[in-house]
Design an enzyme around this catalytic site. Structure first.
Site, PDB file in Angstrom:
ATOM      1  N   ASP A  15      12.743  89.102 -20.600  1.00 20.19           N
ATOM      2  CA  ASP A  15      11.283  88.951 -20.599  1.00 20.19           C
ATOM      3  C   ASP A  15      10.605  89.923 -21.556  1.00 20.19           C
ATOM      4  OD1 ASP A  15      11.370  86.973 -18.721  1.00 20.19           O
ATOM      5  OD2 ASP A  15      10.943  88.268 -17.022  1.00 20.19           O
TER       6      ASP A  15
ATOM      7  N   LYS B  54      -5.706  90.899 -21.258  1.00 18.40           N
ATOM      8  CA  LYS B  54      -5.439  92.309 -21.504  1.00 18.40           C
ATOM      9  C   LYS B  54      -6.674  93.014 -22.049  1.00 18.40           C
ATOM     10  CE  LYS B  54      -0.902  92.272 -20.780  1.00 18.40           C
ATOM     11  NZ  LYS B  54      -0.249  93.037 -19.735  1.00 18.40           N
TER      12      LYS B  54
ATOM     13  N   GLU C 131       0.557  92.705 -26.092  1.00 20.60           N
ATOM     14  CA  GLU C 131      -0.390  93.756 -25.733  1.00 20.60           C
ATOM     15  C   GLU C 131      -0.171  95.039 -26.528  1.00 20.60           C
ATOM     16  OE1 GLU C 131       1.059  96.465 -22.006  1.00 20.60           O
ATOM     17  OE2 GLU C 131       0.361  94.458 -21.591  1.00 20.60           O
TER      18      GLU C 131
ATOM     19  N   HIS D  28      -1.587  83.667  -9.979  1.00 18.05           N
ATOM     20  CA  HIS D  28      -2.389  84.808  -9.529  1.00 18.05           C
ATOM     21  C   HIS D  28      -3.409  84.412  -8.467  1.00 18.05           C
ATOM     22  CE1 HIS D  28      -0.972  85.771 -13.636  1.00 18.05           C
ATOM     23  NE2 HIS D  28      -0.674  86.912 -13.046  1.00 18.05           N
TER      24      HIS D  28
ATOM     25  N   HIS E 240      10.040  85.352 -21.664  1.00 17.27           N
ATOM     26  CA  HIS E 240       8.759  85.012 -21.027  1.00 17.27           C
ATOM     27  C   HIS E 240       7.679  85.957 -21.522  1.00 17.27           C
ATOM     28  CE1 HIS E 240       5.745  83.920 -18.112  1.00 17.27           C
ATOM     29  NE2 HIS E 240       5.655  85.168 -17.706  1.00 17.27           N
TER      30      HIS E 240
END
EC number: 2.1.1.14
Length: 742
Positions: free
Chosen positions: A588, A112, A594, A683, A630
């Site tokens: 989640d 982040k 963040e 990813h 999560h």
């Protein structure tokens, strides 16, 4: 009278209708050539530059535009290439491989960008040979000049760049000193090309640890002074307050400060005389991170205050406009809400209105924006009453008792396997959803398609051998936008896209009113999936903290109040799923970390509020109902105790790109709840090997009790191709089966 100038720190890359994303993904899919990609992106960059010129900015940023990430661009500029990718030509294909991984090598870590929902590619210093190797910044500056655009180059500064890096044997200070001659070389090339000033982004200087960087920061900028370039540098800070007296002592030409997200401290420092008037003040007065129109009258008052303490003033957004959508022009919104909004283009218009008023005594645009803001504010969006006290904020029994009941009910094996929730959103899935939204197909046809897709993936999961299944979330375009479309108090735009990472774009909903659950949101799809299998199927929800952090929040109520309103709505859905027979419910919270404020003085209250909201959403269920959560992309050391306080029966955490570094965070805490540390990186298109997954499991079990450990990918699988998902999950399950035999 001082003439006010206007500038910008950065503009969205995506394009009004995600042209940037579509071009890059088409190139990855080999549907267009590199030449076609370059032409499309050049055209988009030109459009961005000329749009900003249209709003009479005195200086327009270049270097903010990128093919993936501006931090990765800086890594390539200085030849900071991950060791596994070294030896190749430094070009765009290398950039993409570092960011995404390939069949041979894993991607670099994705982290982040401070407390935003943007992610950068972490520079790696292991066995690198720093040098100026690819000066794309100079090329883009010259391109802007060719368009007759008065541009200033933008580069992340040496203190921030090194602090956001990892690896290597040098100390932090040694790395900075290694880069100084290279920065000097780049600065000189830009100045020689005609740059009036260079924007050097140093947001790391607004964090708690900034005082510990002051010696090396002074040494760095003193070096630039001796090199004769410092007066051409403008240090930009954003997202929080800065130590103004220290920054003013540096030998640079200007300083940029955030007057929106600083809790009022930067203005206090200005009024206390901490700003050196021989410098230019770049005042971030327009919110670069939210979508609400400015109180333009209040901005004029702020400017008047700043003028009393500065000789040269430039007004600008509080940060890069990367964090907001491009334009309202393509939206068809109800006037009652639409009049209160301002995207990137409209924020430039606000700057232009203030410039015209203060420099030319032209109040036409200013008066129009002022009247529009007042009309919006005169409406009432606070209409509902909430009974927060009547909802449970703790589970009925401790985890040790709950887990016994859950295990009897679920009968899960050693090292249970699951996925995080979403499965690939194929072109067919996206087409059916678009056709349904645009009323090209009936509700019945769309529901039939969704059921077929759910059934197909339930069978795939059973065939692979996963233990806890998911329905796949094929009805959802985004894990937050989906709930924004269904909960009262949210507005979902048509083209309000922002970049999250790489080509990944999200469309954050806008919270404008009181939030309320009015009908089941996910029950039908989840219950249908459960009817197809004897294995447990997880209900999949997004938590209140993430919904708030990944939305554009209203600013007329305290965050905590809005967050708890969302929590009550999610609690209603949790209970609806439980009543429908769903045994495992995942809520989640990938964005919990963040949203952590950059200054530690605000951490305790933020985490206390976040934990309470999560428990407000999840604590009303019976003991035998298993609650999962999560989290992803995060550095968890600061919040590991808060994660435990959530009291979720199982938490899954993304760790694969950090190569297991997160496990160290568990060394100082006796984590006694269920946990799954992601064992492979979703990813990247790369398929993990059985050995890699086994190694990840073994390392995790060094710190985590085997009876509490789950095995899962590190994040949802929405962006992967079907065959990639099948192959990777098959490897995962086979690795677990082998591990169970040990």
């Amino acid at each position: 009278m001082t003439t006010i100038k206007t500038s910008n720190l950065g503009f969205p890359r995506l394009g009004r209708k995600r042209e940037w994303k579509k071009a890059i993904e088409s190139y990855w899919a080999k549907k267009i050539s590199k030449e076609e990609l370059d032409q499309t992106l050049t055209d988009l960059h030109k459009e961005n530059l000329l749009l900003q010129k249209y709003y009479h900015l005195d200086s327009i940023p270049v270097g903010d535009f990128s093919l993936y990430d501006h931090i990765l661009d800086t890594s390539l500029l200085f030849n900071i290439i991950p060791e596994r990718f070294q030896g190749r030509t430094i070009d765009d294909d290398l950039l993409f491989d570092i960011a995404r991984g390939n069949k041979d090598h894993v991607a670099s870590a994705l982290i982040k960008w401070f407390n935003t929902n943007y992610h950068y590619i972490v520079p790696e210093w292991d066995n690198v040979e720093p040098k100026v190797s690819r000066n794309v910044l100079l090329d883009r500056f010259k391109y802007a000049q060719s368009l007759n655009v008065n541009a200033h180059p933008v580069i992340v500064g040496p203190i921030t760049f090194v602090k956001l890096s990892k690896g290597g044997h040098q100390t932090f200070e040694e790395k900075v000193k290694t880069l100084l001659p290279l920065y000097k070389e780049v600065f000189e090339s830009l100045i020689d090309a005609g740059a009036e000033y260079i924007q050097v982004d140093e947001p790391i200087l607004v964090t708690d640890d900034s005082e510990s960087y002051e010696n090396i920061t002074r040494e760095a900028y003193d070096y630039f002074e001796k090199a004769g370039v410092a007066k051409k540098l403008v240090i930009q800070t954003y997202f929080e307050r800065a130590h103004l007296k220290f920054l003013s002592s540096l030998p640079v030409g200007g300083l940029g400060l955030d007057f929106v997200h600083d809790n009022g401290y930067n203005l206090k420092q200005i009024e206390a005389g901490d700003f050196d008037k021989s410098k230019t003040l770049y005042a971030g007065i327009i919110d670069g991170r939210n979508v609400w129109a400015s109180d333009i009258e209040a901005k004029k008052v702020l400017i008047d205050k700043l003028l009393a303490h500065t000789n040269e003033l430039v007004i600008q957004p509080s940060s890069s406009l990367l964090h907001v959508p491009v334009s309202l022009d393509d939206e068809t919104l109800d006037t009652s809400v639409g009049e209160g909004l301002s995207f990137a283009t409209e924020k430039l218009d606000e700057l232009d209105a203030l410039r015209r008023l203060l420099n030319q005594n032209d109040s036409v645009k200013y008066d129009k924006l002022k009247a529009r803001y007042e009309r919006f504010q005169n409406q009432s969006f606070k209409n509902l009453d909430y009974d927060f006290e009547s909802v449970r904020t703790s589970r009925q029994s401790p985890f040790a008792q709950r887990i016994e009941q859950q295990q009897k009910r679920l009968n899960l094996p050693d090292l249970p396997t699951t996925t995080i929730g979403s499965f690939p959103q194929s072109r067919e899935v996206r087409k059916y959803r678009a056709d349904w939204k645009n009323k090209r197909i009936t509700d019945e046809a769309y529901e039939t398609f969704l059921k077929n897709e759910i059934a197909r993936w339930i069978k795939i999961q059973e065939d692979i051998g996963l233990d806890v299944l998911v329905h796949g979330e094929f009805e959802r375009n985004d894990m937050v936008e989906f709930f924004g479309e269904k909960l009262q108090g949210f507005l979902v735009t048509k083209f309000g896209w922002v970049q999250s990472y790489g080509s990944r774009a999200v469309k954050p909903p806008i919270i404008y009113g009181d939030v309320k659950w009015t009908a089941p949101l996910t029950v039908d799809e989840t219950v249908y999936a459960q009817s197809l299998t004897d294995k447990p199927v997880k209900g999949m929800l997004t938590g209140p903290v993430t919904i708030l952090n990944w939305s554009f929040e209203r600013v007329d109520l305290p965050r905590k109040v809005v967050q708890d309103q969302i929590a009550l709505a999610i609690n209603e859905e949790v209970l609806a799923l439980e009543a429908a027979g769903i045994k495992v419910i995942q809520v989640d919270e990938p964005a919990l970390r963040e949203g952590l404020p950059l200054r530690s003085e605000y951490h305790e209250q933020y985490l206390k509020d976040a934990v309470l909201s999560f428990k407000l959403a999840t604590s009303s269920v019976r003991d035998e109902t298993q609650i999962h959560t999560h989290m992803c992309y995060s550095q968890f050391g600061q919040i590991i105790h808060a994660i435990h306080d959530l009291d979720a029966d199982v938490i899954s955490i993304e760790t694969s790109r950090s190569h297991g570094d997160l496990i160290k965070d568990f060394e100082d805490i006796n984590y006694d709840l269920g946990i799954g540390l992601g064992v492979y990186d979703i990813h990247s298109p790369r398929i993990p090997t059985k050995e890699e997954i086994t190694t990840a499991i073994n390392r995790s079990l060094q710190q985590i009790d085997r009876s509490l450990f789950w095995v899962n990918p590190d994040c949802g699988l929405k962006t992967r191709k079907e065959e990639e998902v099948k192959d990777a999950l098959t490897v995962l399950v086979n690795a677990v089966k082998a591990k169970r035999q040990e």
